[in-house]
Enzyme design. Structure first.
Site, short mmCIF file in Angstrom:
data_model
loop_
_atom_site.label_atom_id
_atom_site.label_comp_id
_atom_site.label_asym_id
_atom_site.label_seq_id
_atom_site.Cartn_x
_atom_site.Cartn_y
_atom_site.Cartn_z
N ASN A 87 -38.22 11.44 -22.42
CA ASN A 87 -38.44 11.93 -23.78
C ASN A 87 -37.83 13.30 -24.04
O ASN A 87 -37.42 13.59 -25.17
CB ASN A 87 -39.95 11.99 -24.06
CG ASN A 87 -40.28 12.80 -25.29
OD1 ASN A 87 -40.05 12.37 -26.42
ND2 ASN A 87 -40.81 14.00 -25.09
N TYR A 153 -25.25 16.71 -29.72
CA TYR A 153 -26.47 15.89 -29.78
C TYR A 153 -26.12 14.42 -29.94
O TYR A 153 -26.67 13.55 -29.24
CB TYR A 153 -27.36 16.36 -30.93
CG TYR A 153 -28.72 15.70 -30.97
CD1 TYR A 153 -29.66 15.97 -29.99
CD2 TYR A 153 -29.05 14.82 -32.00
CE1 TYR A 153 -30.92 15.37 -30.03
CE2 TYR A 153 -30.30 14.21 -32.04
CZ TYR A 153 -31.23 14.49 -31.05
OH TYR A 153 -32.47 13.89 -31.09
N LYS A 157 -26.97 11.59 -26.98
CA LYS A 157 -27.85 10.45 -27.26
C LYS A 157 -27.10 9.13 -27.16
O LYS A 157 -27.64 8.11 -26.70
CB LYS A 157 -28.50 10.61 -28.64
CG LYS A 157 -29.53 11.72 -28.70
CD LYS A 157 -30.67 11.48 -27.71
CE LYS A 157 -31.75 12.53 -27.79
NZ LYS A 157 -32.88 12.28 -26.86
N VAL A 185 -39.24 11.78 -36.95
CA VAL A 185 -40.60 12.20 -36.61
C VAL A 185 -40.80 13.67 -36.95
O VAL A 185 -39.91 14.50 -36.75
CB VAL A 185 -40.87 11.96 -35.11
CG1 VAL A 185 -42.35 12.16 -34.80
CG2 VAL A 185 -40.40 10.57 -34.68
N THR A 187 -41.62 16.73 -35.99
CA THR A 187 -41.79 17.50 -34.76
C THR A 187 -41.16 18.88 -34.92
O THR A 187 -40.57 19.20 -35.95
CB THR A 187 -41.10 16.79 -33.59
OG1 THR A 187 -39.69 16.70 -33.87
CG2 THR A 187 -41.67 15.39 -33.38
#
Length: 247
Positions: A87, A153, A157, A185, A187
């Site tokens: 994660n 990024y 990913k 999400v 976050t």
């Protein structure tokens, strides 16, 4: 979760990782959690079930030293099911190539790619392919769609997605793997995105609108979808999944 389950999870101190850890612990799994810091609240609620390792995943040498020890193999030794949830991740550096420091690129690649792949190999080696072993890479829509300013990024990913696709072709008897995009999400990473300079990330206004219009999932909502899928019979049928496409 009737099987004797051991879960290894990175980035459990906040956001999606903390929510995933909470769900796995509630369902009876022992969790070995790896992060730079500890989650005191989670540890207090789950004494004896949460085992924390303070380790900076940006340092592959330190990670290799830890993996070379016996902690991981001892943790999974009597498990019937072993789960690995990769994660931990980071967004920086953001901006075009002229604004990307080499050291920042190295750190991002270490956290987002090297650490998950190292852990995946180590877990499979530790289980000896005797336990039901399941690996989740927490991916992103950025793995499948390019965004200006996010070349690092997006690339890191995408690497997780392609790793899952290739490993799935290896035909490991007791291994299931999937790179799972958890949706958008609410976050700390989302807050980081909304603080970006428009010059470095021209699409920031889209993410501002998602927050303003209440379109962000809570960590708990996304964690539930990830964990439910991880424990389902369908897990690993395809090597990449977006939780928003799951029934």
């Amino acid at each position: 979760m009737p099987l004797q389950t051991r879960a290894i999870l990175t980035g459990h101190t906040r956001g999606l990782g903390a929510a995933i850890a909470q769900l796995l612990l509630e369902q009876g799994a022992d969790v070995l959690a790896i992060a730079r810091t500890r989650n005191g609240g989670l540890a207090t609620r789950h004494t004896g079930k949460l085992h924390e390792v303070e380790l900076d995943l940006a340092d592959p040498v330190k990670l290799d030293e830890w993996l070379s020890g016996e902690a991981l193999s001892q943790f999974v030794s009597d498990a019937q099911r072993v789960l690995l949830v990769n994660n931990a991740g980071m967004l920086a550096p953001v901006g075009d190539l002229a604004n990307q420091a080499p050291a920042a690129i190295a750190r991002a690649v270490s956290v987002n790619v090297a650490a998950p792949l190292m852990l995946a190999a180590a877990v499979v080696q530790a289980t000896g392919q005797t336990a039901d072993t399941r690996i989740v890479h927490v991916s992103s829509g950025a793995a499948r769609n390019a965004y200006p300013g996010w070349s690092i990024y997006c690339a890191t990913k995408a690497a997780l997605d392609h790793h899952a696709r290739a490993v799935a072709l290896d035909g490991h008897r007791a291994l299931r793997i999937c790179s799972v995009a958890p949706g958008v999400v609410d976050t700390d990473m989302q807050a980081e995105i909304r603080d970006l300079d428009l010059a470095h990330f021209p699409m920031r206004e889209r993410f501002d609108a998602l927050k303003r219009d209440g379109q962000l999932a809570t960590p708990e909502q996304s964690a539930r979808k990830v964990v439910d899928y991880l424990l389902s019979e369908a897990f690993g049928d395809t090597p990449t999944v977006d939780v928003r496409d799951l029934a």
